[in-house]
Design a protein around this motif. Structure first.
Motif: not given
Length: 523
Positions: A379, A382-383, A385-386, A477, A480, A483-485, A487
């Protein structure tokens, strides 16, 4: 929404605040009861469950409402996957009309709204008898409305304490940091009295209200706190520093009632209710206590599932093959098995079995913490990357400002020979270029941080384990945003590339993240 064919009651009475994903089960005489899905996703397959910390820190009655650790899990799954479990909890407290139509037969008239007050004043045994009678009626008259659990059908019962408090807190619909708060979060501008019927003058002031009079909690459940207290199926136990005490006591009622001060109502509020009145020598009938049902299923529904449970238990205790200690741990277990086979007495066999069981329990505990850590790192990746995508987007916007708006203003100033304005434009251009450089540095720092996370994950954990945990966090994810998907998809690609090459290509990672920003900028 479930079909309501044959239901004659006014839906504004039995379901005053309808939602599209309500489960509506028919009742005798044209009645109905409404349920909500309570998700209990797990990552450990057939034997998995959700760990929860219940109770409340700092409560002045720690023996009643203190913190304790437990677990919840539901029997149902939409696609047969054991990692996506859930159960159903009644959306409202059990109403008088619902209880009476099952236990006393059809009334002369369709029930009015006042018949939908919570059914208080019954014994726990009477509530359990109602759950049994209603289950049998559904099985015999409307079996197609009951969810399927493997090769068996669901049934109704009183909730466990764990199920009740997990649902009262908002379950998986509440962020983990907010789950531990005194009460579920409410939207800004709303008051607790809109959600809780308590003893204050701005609320119930001692009068129980009809079901659904208050706003819903994050799971869409009404009246969980206040109004009528709710009797659950679990016997009462004291709380002893993180766990329930070993002595089983009387009945448990949860959530406070319409007489309870708001300050005394939390998701942890629980009281012991004597099953018998010592003065009358009759069963206790609390006129401020009701209940609500859950739709549940059997834990073991087939021989195939029993085999899956065995496999899952064995899998839980296995070390990750990527760890350097994995082979030695497996060798210890194999050695214990060999020693047991060679042991001459049952006493020696039992001792070796106990040693093996202790080692496996320790491995399961370590694996549980390991899996939680992996999910936190995934997680985090992912954050990060976002964040990098957003900084590249900001950099693109700054670059466009320099290349177009400021460049045009500079040309205009030069053509007009306006030196003062030209200096202003050049100063603004320098500031924009400094801002762009800063954004690019921060984006690069995010990329490096992300690549470090990819490197650590690849170095420490096996592909199978990372894929399993990635699949587990995917629904969260995806909820959320796109974009996070994206990532998360990149992360799987970069983990695979790192495994193949033996190292992470930071330049390629940066280019992939930049491409997401370019795609978003073009939308």
């Amino acid at each position: 929404m479930a079909q309501t064919t044959g239901i004659e009651w006014r839906d504004s009475y039995y379901n005053p605040q309808p939602a599209d994903d309500d489960l509506i089960l028919p009742m005798p005489c044209g009645g109905a009861m409404v349920f909500r899905k309570v998700s209990t996703p797990n990552v450990d397959g057939a034997i998995g469950d959700v760990p929860v910390t219940l109770g409340q820190e700092g409560d002045d009655r720690p023996y009643l409402n203190g913190v304790w650790r437990s677990y919840v899990s539901g029997a149902f799954s939409d696609d047969g996957s054991p990692t996506k479990g859930y159960f159903y909890m009644a959306k409202y407290e059990l109403a008088e009309a619902q209880y009476d139509v099952v236990m006393s037969g059809c009334p002369d008239k369709t029930p009015r709204r006042r018949a939908f007050l919570p059914k208080v004043g019954q014994t726990k045994l009477e509530y359990q008898s109602f759950a049994q009678a209603y289950s049998l009626w559904l099985m015999q008259n409307a079996p197609e409305h009951l969810p399927q659990v493997g090769e068996t059908r669901a049934y109704l019962r009183l909730p466990t304490e764990e199920e009740w408090e997990f649902a009262a807190r908002g379950g998986m619909n509440v962020e983990s940091a907010l789950f531990r708060k005194t009460r579920p979060p409410i939207p800004d501008g709303r008051q607790q009295s809109e959600y809780i019927a308590h003893g204050g003058s701005d609320s119930a002031a001692g009068r129980i209200q009809v079901i659904g009079s208050l706003a819903a909690n994050p799971l869409g459940l009404h009246d969980m706190l206040g109004n009528a207290a709710e009797i659950v199926g679990t016997p009462f136990s004291l709380i002893r520093h993180g766990r329930q005490h070993g002595q089983a006591g009387g009945l448990v009622k949860r959530g406070g009632d319409a007489r309870t001060p708001l300050s005394s109502i939390t998701s942890a509020t629980r009281d012991e209710l004597p099953p018998f009145d010592v003065l009358s020598n009759e069963p206790t009938q609390d006129r401020f206590a009701a209940t609500r049902l859950v739709v549940a299923g059997l834990a073991i529904t087939s021989a195939a599932q029993a085999d899956a449970l065995n496999s899952s238990l064995q899998e839980l205790a296995k070390p990750d093959p990527a760890l350097s200690t994995a082979s030695s741990e497996e060798e210890v277990i194999a050695l214990l098995d060999a020693m047991r086979d060679a042991a001459g007495s049952e006493r020696d066999k039992s001792r070796l079995d106990a040693i093996k069981s202790t080692l496996q329990r320790g491995q399961v505990a370590r694996n549980t913490l390991r899996d939680k850590s992996i999910r936190l790192i995934l997680n985090s990746a992912v954050l990060v990357c976002d964040q990098a995508v957003q900084r590249y987007l900001n950099a693109l916007a700054a670059a466009l400002t320099i290349q177009h708006d400021l460049a045009e203003l500079e040309d205009d100033a030069r053509r007009a020979g306006d030196d003062a304005f030209l200096q202003q434009v050049l100063e603004a251009k320098r500031e924009a270029e400094d801002q762009l450089a800063g954004l690019e540095r921060k984006a690069v720092a995010n990329v490096v941080e992300y690549a470090n996370l990819i490197e650590g994950l690849s170095e420490d954990y096996s592909r199978a384990l990372l894929d399993k945990q990635t699949d587990f966090i995917r629904p969260e994810v995806e909820a959320e945003g796109a974009r996070r998907t994206q990532c998360l998809g990149l992360m799987s690609t970069h983990l695979a590339a790192r495994r193949a090459a033996g190292q992470s290509d930071v330049d390629l990672i940066a280019l992939d993240i930049q491409n997401i920003a370019v795609e978003q900028a073009a939308e």
